[in-house]
Design a protein around this motif. Structure first.
Motif, PDB file in Angstrom:
ATOM      1  N   MET A   1     -12.385 100.207  21.189  1.00 50.90           N
ATOM      2  CA  MET A   1     -12.474  99.961  22.621  1.00 50.90           C
ATOM      3  C   MET A   1     -11.111  99.457  23.117  1.00 50.90           C
ATOM      4  SD  MET A   1     -14.511  96.917  24.638  1.00 50.90           S
ATOM      5  CE  MET A   1     -16.037  97.293  23.841  1.00 50.90           C
ATOM      6  N   VAL A   2     -10.589 100.092  24.104  1.00 53.73           N
ATOM      7  CA  VAL A   2      -9.322  99.667  24.684  1.00 53.73           C
ATOM      8  C   VAL A   2      -9.609  98.563  25.693  1.00 53.73           C
ATOM      9  CG1 VAL A   2      -7.340 100.390  26.068  1.00 53.73           C
ATOM     10  CG2 VAL A   2      -8.276 101.923  24.334  1.00 53.73           C
ATOM     11  N   ARG A   3      -8.895  97.481  25.542  1.00 50.15           N
ATOM     12  CA  ARG A   3      -9.072  96.353  26.452  1.00 50.15           C
ATOM     13  C   ARG A   3      -7.794  96.164  27.253  1.00 50.15           C
ATOM     14  NH1 ARG A   3     -11.641  94.238  21.479  1.00 50.15           N
ATOM     15  NH2 ARG A   3     -13.854  94.088  21.916  1.00 50.15           N
ATOM     16  N   ARG A   4      -7.961  95.692  28.489  1.00 52.23           N
ATOM     17  CA  ARG A   4      -6.803  95.438  29.348  1.00 52.23           C
ATOM     18  C   ARG A   4      -7.151  94.287  30.286  1.00 52.23           C
ATOM     19  NH1 ARG A   4      -2.341  98.411  31.875  1.00 52.23           N
ATOM     20  NH2 ARG A   4      -2.106  97.652  33.994  1.00 52.23           N
ATOM     21  N   ILE A   5      -6.265  93.300  30.321  1.00 48.04           N
ATOM     22  CA  ILE A   5      -6.420  92.131  31.182  1.00 48.04           C
ATOM     23  C   ILE A   5      -5.070  91.917  31.854  1.00 48.04           C
ATOM     24  CG2 ILE A   5      -6.931  89.655  31.262  1.00 48.04           C
ATOM     25  CD1 ILE A   5      -8.277  89.990  28.489  1.00 48.04           C
ATOM     26  N   GLU A   6      -5.080  91.532  33.119  1.00 43.91           N
ATOM     27  CA  GLU A   6      -3.822  91.209  33.795  1.00 43.91           C
ATOM     28  C   GLU A   6      -3.785  89.738  34.159  1.00 43.91           C
ATOM     29  OE1 GLU A   6      -2.015  93.680  36.707  1.00 43.91           O
ATOM     30  OE2 GLU A   6      -3.042  95.485  35.973  1.00 43.91           O
ATOM     31  N   ASP A  57     -11.833  97.917  17.433  1.00 43.87           N
ATOM     32  CA  ASP A  57     -13.107  98.020  18.126  1.00 43.87           C
ATOM     33  C   ASP A  57     -14.096  96.937  17.716  1.00 43.87           C
ATOM     34  OD1 ASP A  57     -12.408 100.279  19.619  1.00 43.87           O
ATOM     35  OD2 ASP A  57     -12.847 101.587  17.923  1.00 43.87           O
ATOM     36  N   GLY A  58     -13.649  95.973  16.919  1.00 42.75           N
ATOM     37  CA  GLY A  58     -14.542  94.930  16.442  1.00 42.75           C
ATOM     38  C   GLY A  58     -15.109  94.077  17.568  1.00 42.75           C
ATOM     39  N   ASN A  59     -16.337  93.638  17.398  1.00 40.78           N
ATOM     40  CA  ASN A  59     -16.985  92.792  18.391  1.00 40.78           C
ATOM     41  C   ASN A  59     -16.639  91.319  18.239  1.00 40.78           C
ATOM     42  OD1 ASN A  59     -18.369  94.731  19.887  1.00 40.78           O
ATOM     43  ND2 ASN A  59     -20.025  94.827  18.385  1.00 40.78           N
ATOM     44  N   ASP A  60     -16.084  90.964  17.104  1.00 45.02           N
ATOM     45  CA  ASP A  60     -15.783  89.560  16.844  1.00 45.02           C
ATOM     46  C   ASP A  60     -14.287  89.297  16.751  1.00 45.02           C
ATOM     47  OD1 ASP A  60     -18.457  88.891  16.870  1.00 45.02           O
ATOM     48  OD2 ASP A  60     -18.703  89.171  14.723  1.00 45.02           O
ATOM     49  N   GLU A  61     -13.493  90.215  17.296  1.00 43.54           N
ATOM     50  CA  GLU A  61     -12.045  90.048  17.304  1.00 43.54           C
ATOM     51  C   GLU A  61     -11.484  90.661  18.578  1.00 43.54           C
ATOM     52  OE1 GLU A  61      -8.172  91.465  14.762  1.00 43.54           O
ATOM     53  OE2 GLU A  61     -10.025  91.110  13.682  1.00 43.54           O
ATOM     54  N   PHE A  62     -10.735  89.864  19.302  1.00 44.18           N
ATOM     55  CA  PHE A  62     -10.087  90.303  20.529  1.00 44.18           C
ATOM     56  C   PHE A  62      -8.609  89.993  20.384  1.00 44.18           C
ATOM     57  CE2 PHE A  62     -14.456  89.591  21.465  1.00 44.18           C
ATOM     58  CZ  PHE A  62     -14.802  90.506  22.431  1.00 44.18           C
ATOM     59  N   GLY A  78      -1.591  88.245  20.768  1.00 44.03           N
ATOM     60  CA  GLY A  78      -2.456  87.133  20.431  1.00 44.03           C
ATOM     61  C   GLY A  78      -3.903  87.464  20.688  1.00 44.03           C
ATOM     62  N   GLY A  79      -4.749  86.575  20.217  1.00 47.64           N
ATOM     63  CA  GLY A  79      -6.155  86.801  20.437  1.00 47.64           C
ATOM     64  C   GLY A  79      -7.019  85.749  19.791  1.00 47.64           C
ATOM     65  N   VAL A  80      -8.294  86.079  19.711  1.00 42.88           N
ATOM     66  CA  VAL A  80      -9.285  85.186  19.123  1.00 42.88           C
ATOM     67  C   VAL A  80     -10.182  85.988  18.199  1.00 42.88           C
ATOM     68  CG1 VAL A  80      -9.288  83.578  21.059  1.00 42.88           C
ATOM     69  CG2 VAL A  80     -10.896  85.457  21.066  1.00 42.88           C
ATOM     70  N   PHE A  81     -10.685  85.328  17.167  1.00 36.22           N
ATOM     71  CA  PHE A  81     -11.684  85.952  16.308  1.00 36.22           C
ATOM     72  C   PHE A  81     -12.736  84.917  15.965  1.00 36.22           C
ATOM     73  CE2 PHE A  81      -8.491  84.333  13.443  1.00 36.22           C
ATOM     74  CZ  PHE A  81      -9.214  83.803  12.385  1.00 36.22           C
ATOM     75  N   TYR A  82     -13.960  85.396  15.819  1.00 33.26           N
ATOM     76  CA  TYR A  82     -15.093  84.509  15.610  1.00 33.26           C
ATOM     77  C   TYR A  82     -15.174  84.054  14.163  1.00 33.26           C
ATOM     78  CZ  TYR A  82     -19.776  82.602  15.813  1.00 33.26           C
ATOM     79  OH  TYR A  82     -20.855  81.768  15.741  1.00 33.26           O
ATOM     80  N   LYS A  83     -15.354  82.739  13.999  1.00 34.51           N
ATOM     81  CA  LYS A  83     -15.528  82.140  12.671  1.00 34.51           C
ATOM     82  C   LYS A  83     -16.961  81.602  12.605  1.00 34.51           C
ATOM     83  CE  LYS A  83     -12.176  80.075  10.686  1.00 34.51           C
ATOM     84  NZ  LYS A  83     -11.039  79.281  10.219  1.00 34.51           N
ATOM     85  N   GLU A  84     -17.808  82.387  11.979  1.00 35.67           N
ATOM     86  CA  GLU A  84     -19.229  82.058  11.928  1.00 35.67           C
ATOM     87  C   GLU A  84     -19.495  80.711  11.256  1.00 35.67           C
ATOM     88  OE1 GLU A  84     -23.448  84.119  10.573  1.00 35.67           O
ATOM     89  OE2 GLU A  84     -21.572  85.212  10.303  1.00 35.67           O
ATOM     90  N   ASP A  85     -18.713  80.379  10.227  1.00 36.37           N
ATOM     91  CA  ASP A  85     -18.965  79.146   9.476  1.00 36.37           C
ATOM     92  C   ASP A  85     -18.849  77.885  10.330  1.00 36.37           C
ATOM     93  OD1 ASP A  85     -16.197  79.796   9.547  1.00 36.37           O
ATOM     94  OD2 ASP A  85     -15.793  78.386   7.922  1.00 36.37           O
ATOM     95  N   ILE A  86     -18.072  77.942  11.410  1.00 35.88           N
ATOM     96  CA  ILE A  86     -17.952  76.763  12.290  1.00 35.88           C
ATOM     97  C   ILE A  86     -18.408  77.073  13.721  1.00 35.88           C
ATOM     98  CG2 ILE A  86     -16.159  75.609  10.945  1.00 35.88           C
ATOM     99  CD1 ILE A  86     -14.099  76.691  12.964  1.00 35.88           C
ATOM    100  N   ASP A  87     -18.981  78.249  13.938  1.00 35.38           N
ATOM    101  CA  ASP A  87     -19.474  78.682  15.247  1.00 35.38           C
ATOM    102  C   ASP A  87     -18.430  78.435  16.335  1.00 35.38           C
ATOM    103  OD1 ASP A  87     -21.200  79.720  17.153  1.00 35.38           O
ATOM    104  OD2 ASP A  87     -22.187  77.791  17.509  1.00 35.38           O
ATOM    105  N   ALA A  88     -17.243  78.957  16.083  1.00 37.25           N
ATOM    106  CA  ALA A  88     -16.139  78.794  17.037  1.00 37.25           C
ATOM    107  C   ALA A  88     -15.234  80.012  16.953  1.00 37.25           C
ATOM    108  CB  ALA A  88     -15.346  77.533  16.727  1.00 37.25           C
ATOM    109  N   TRP A  89     -14.471  80.222  18.014  1.00 38.75           N
ATOM    110  CA  TRP A  89     -13.480  81.286  18.065  1.00 38.75           C
ATOM    111  C   TRP A  89     -12.127  80.686  17.731  1.00 38.75           C
ATOM    112  CZ3 TRP A  89     -14.600  86.408  19.202  1.00 38.75           C
ATOM    113  CH2 TRP A  89     -15.921  86.659  19.570  1.00 38.75           C
ATOM    114  N   SER A  90     -11.437  81.288  16.784  1.00 37.30           N
ATOM    115  CA  SER A  90     -10.125  80.803  16.343  1.00 37.30           C
ATOM    116  C   SER A  90      -9.033  81.604  17.046  1.00 37.30           C
ATOM    117  CB  SER A  90     -10.006  80.961  14.830  1.00 37.30           C
ATOM    118  OG  SER A  90      -8.771  80.450  14.373  1.00 37.30           O
ATOM    119  N   ILE A  91      -7.997  80.909  17.495  1.00 38.33           N
ATOM    120  CA  ILE A  91      -6.925  81.582  18.216  1.00 38.33           C
ATOM    121  C   ILE A  91      -5.711  81.794  17.320  1.00 38.33           C
ATOM    122  CG2 ILE A  91      -7.685  80.597  20.401  1.00 38.33           C
ATOM    123  CD1 ILE A  91      -5.199  78.806  20.341  1.00 38.33           C
TER     124      ILE A  91
END
Length: 171
Positions: A1-6, A57-62, A78-91
């Motif tokens: 999935m192509v993402r774009r933010i301004e 295209d991962g759902n747990d990585e932006f 840069g981005g964030v990815f989900y860390k299930e073990d601590i229920d948080a998104w890591s930057i």
């Protein structure tokens, strides 16, 4: 999935293998790489192989490239990815050093965090940085993060281990 933010100064977009040359500029810079988890890219082929291996295209990585609107140049990522073990998104993030200190990383990361929060709902974000990396500490603070605990991390190739801080922000 192509993402774009301004944002005000940046276009944040998915990076591809076609961006290898621009990414190599910071991935091969020892100053940028000093505290990064990945080893220094000594050849552009390493950058290309890394780009080919990613799951964009991962759902747990932006993970998005930072394109300067003024010039159209890709200057960071840069981005964030989900860390299930601590229920948080890591930057995580990288920026060419000639753009350090201009507030571009907090601008980009705030936009990415807001996007992910709208898409997924974010309970918390975390970020770790080497204790000697005052620039990343400042980015975390600008993102509203505060000290959570001490930690350590190592480069993927084991060439360095850093005493670090883990910062956190809950939503």
């Amino acid at each position: 999935m192509v993402r774009r933010i301004e944002t005000e100064r940046l276009i944040l977009r998915t990076v591809t293998v076609d961006d290898a040359e621009a990414i190599f500029k910071w991935a091969s810079d020892p100053d940028v790489n000093k505290f990064m988890i990945y080893p220094l890219h000594k050849d552009i082929e390493v950058t290309k192989e890394w780009l080919k291996s990613r799951d964009i295209d991962g759902n747990d990585e932006f993970d998005l490239g930072f394109v300067l609107k003024e010039t159209g140049e890709l200057i960071g990522q840069g981005g964030v990815f989900y860390k299930e073990d601590i229920d948080a998104w890591s930057i995580g993030y990288n920026l060419r050093k000639e753009y350090w200190g201009q507030g571009l990383v907090p601008e980009a990361m705030n936009a990415i965090i807001n996007y992910v929060n709208q898409e997924k709902g974010v309970r918390a974000i975390v970020g770790e940085f080497a204790k000697d990396n005052s620039k990343s500490r400042r980015v975390m603070e600008k993102l509203g993060m505060t000290y959570w605990k001490d930690c350590q991390y190592s480069k993927f190739d084991g060439s360095a281990t850093f005493d670090a801080y883990l910062f956190k922000r809950e939503f």
